[in-house]
Write a protein that holds these residues in place. Sequence first.
Motif, short mmCIF file in Angstrom:
data_model
loop_
_atom_site.label_atom_id
_atom_site.label_comp_id
_atom_site.label_asym_id
_atom_site.label_seq_id
_atom_site.Cartn_x
_atom_site.Cartn_y
_atom_site.Cartn_z
N GLU A 229 -80.10 -41.86 -103.53
CA GLU A 229 -80.98 -42.83 -102.60
C GLU A 229 -80.30 -42.64 -101.07
OE1 GLU A 229 -80.77 -46.95 -103.08
OE2 GLU A 229 -82.90 -47.16 -103.13
N ASN A 230 -79.03 -42.45 -101.22
CA ASN A 230 -78.25 -42.35 -99.87
C ASN A 230 -78.43 -41.07 -99.51
OD1 ASN A 230 -77.58 -44.98 -100.46
ND2 ASN A 230 -75.37 -44.65 -100.83
N GLN B 262 -76.80 -38.32 -100.71
CA GLN B 262 -75.56 -37.82 -100.94
C GLN B 262 -75.68 -36.70 -102.15
OE1 GLN B 262 -73.08 -41.20 -101.40
NE2 GLN B 262 -73.28 -42.06 -99.12
N LYS C 257 -83.16 -45.69 -95.58
CA LYS C 257 -82.59 -44.39 -95.75
C LYS C 257 -81.70 -44.09 -94.48
CE LYS C 257 -83.28 -40.21 -98.38
NZ LYS C 257 -84.35 -39.55 -98.94
N TYR D 224 -73.10 -44.51 -93.14
CA TYR D 224 -72.12 -43.76 -93.86
C TYR D 224 -71.42 -42.63 -92.91
CZ TYR D 224 -70.42 -40.71 -97.41
OH TYR D 224 -69.53 -39.74 -98.25
N VAL E 20 -78.81 -46.25 -93.89
CA VAL E 20 -77.58 -46.02 -94.74
C VAL E 20 -77.05 -44.73 -94.27
CG1 VAL E 20 -76.89 -45.53 -97.09
CG2 VAL E 20 -78.65 -47.38 -96.60
N ILE E 21 -77.80 -43.59 -93.91
CA ILE E 21 -77.12 -42.28 -93.46
C ILE E 21 -76.14 -42.54 -92.20
CG2 ILE E 21 -77.69 -39.93 -92.84
CD1 ILE E 21 -79.99 -40.05 -94.71
#
Lengths: 456, 136
Positions: A282-283, A285, B37, B44, B40-41
Amino acid sequence: MAGNPTYHSLDPAKCIGCTHCMKACPTEAIRVVNGLAVIDDDRCVYCGQCHRVCPTHAFFVVQDDLAMIRSFKYRVILFPSIMIGQFPGKYSEDQIYDGLKKVGFTHVYEVEQPQQILIDSINEVLRDQETPKPAISIYCPAIVRLIQGRYPSLTENLILRKAPHNLAAHFAIEQLLAEGANREEIGLFYATPCIAKIAAVKSPVGESESIVDGIINMNKLYNEVMKVISDKEVPDHSDQRKNLSSEGIIWSLTRGESCHFGSRSIAIDGINNAVRFLERLENDQVEDIDFVEMRACDQSCAGGILLAGNRFMTVERLERRAKRYPAAKDISAEAVKVNTHELKEKLVLDPILPRPHFIFGKDRAKVMEKMSKVQRIVCFLPGIDCGACGAPNCHALAEDMVNNKAKMSDCIFLQQMWEDEGRISARKAITNVQKKWGTDRFKADCNKRGRRNEGF
Amino acid sequence: MKLTFTIQGGDFTNAGHPSSEVKKVLKQLVIDGKTIKNIVIALYEAEVNVVAHAWKGTVTVEIDEKKITMLVEDEGPGIPDIALAMQAGYSTASKKVREMGFGAGMGLPNIKKNTDELFIESEVDKGTKVKMINYF
């Protein structure tokens, strides 16, 4: 969101109101109320973790009565190959097939056939440039529900091709019609290794209605067959297995699917492993993976909660069995005698829509207010996630409080403090705990169930 | 509502904790998946920047009904030339960091791509402040 119907339930006479299931639930769907576990069907994904950890086997699954098969002239039992792996090694495949006929079925189909059709169909989806990568298999219904509820943006990655039980059901219908049966005379019954498949058959996702007429708990079917199975020579049933392939037999095991698809693929078993992977996916990654197979149970379906055998022994038996069968591609469509094209079309699923689970409702302003409240409440809770309040952890208790489903006094630590501060009486504190866990919890009883690691 | 986290420089195993926690909150707020999304990206990447380059840092997230404001502050070497650091592929990451699969020079460009508003302030040998705003 409309409530999910219930496919598993709890026997109140057996439930001792311990905290095992509540702690094991990956979606925090269980609370203990009045000394009994209660499942929130909106949160439940039917992974079966609660059944697995229950020390008193209090959970049971809904199932159809085996007697209902009698109302059909052609009674087809559809079962995943892992069922064969349940029986003691001394019984031959023919003896097991013969046993199923003695139980009352007229036709016996292992579901993973003709597997090449499903493999080709999934490959078509993967070749399509429009398919978001990694594409995720829909094979395990618990995973599908988990994605719909908790990872809604990933529903786009689900491969819209049905599961093997649909493949075999269509295949069986076609073969029986060719034999001269009328469609309404054919009853299709699926022997399920788990509760997720029960839900998938009873309220299917991505299909308007299920093709299967009834479901039978594999455990129960196993017992029925064991009552009548013969250890003498039985008629040859190998023609019923002539479309079964090596790939089909191990399809339900871990890596059974992923080994066929994409240049890079991942196979995951165990629902908590799936959760960790889905978080990363979901991220964004997870890079360069084409295909993901995910199954809720450890060792995939061999670890299904309705299986009788040891999962590792089941895997070994199936792997050994698969070696004796031909490769799927060597079973030609002509020999299968089905219209491959038509069967492939029947395997296409409707889009699977997200069903996000909103703990605090959908009004953003109110949700923010409630979440801030949760943050404040959590400051006062001990943070040891003991579960004595009837919620799986302190955070979940705080959420329940703002949703008016729990009170501050449910926390035994707060109660102790209040007692110390003279705000409530010791009597009142005891009554509060009794309300949650029942009066018997305080009685001395050397046979008290749930003590130590009973059942593990 | 407000959320705060601390980040330890060099702790790659725990990079991603603040963004995961923020994601959990956003998912309850009835916000479109694509927006979540992006947030979060971006967060991060900013966390990884602190882990890879700085000594320690803090993340302060404020969420209201319409937007999320994320402030990532660190004590670290700072960025001498912000315009250069914004270029895709430009990196000052050490060999060690690159060997761990980070430091490809895509951090800040990726943040830029995923946020609606981005403000960077930096002082060499003191630290960097990255402020990111995304609208729901």
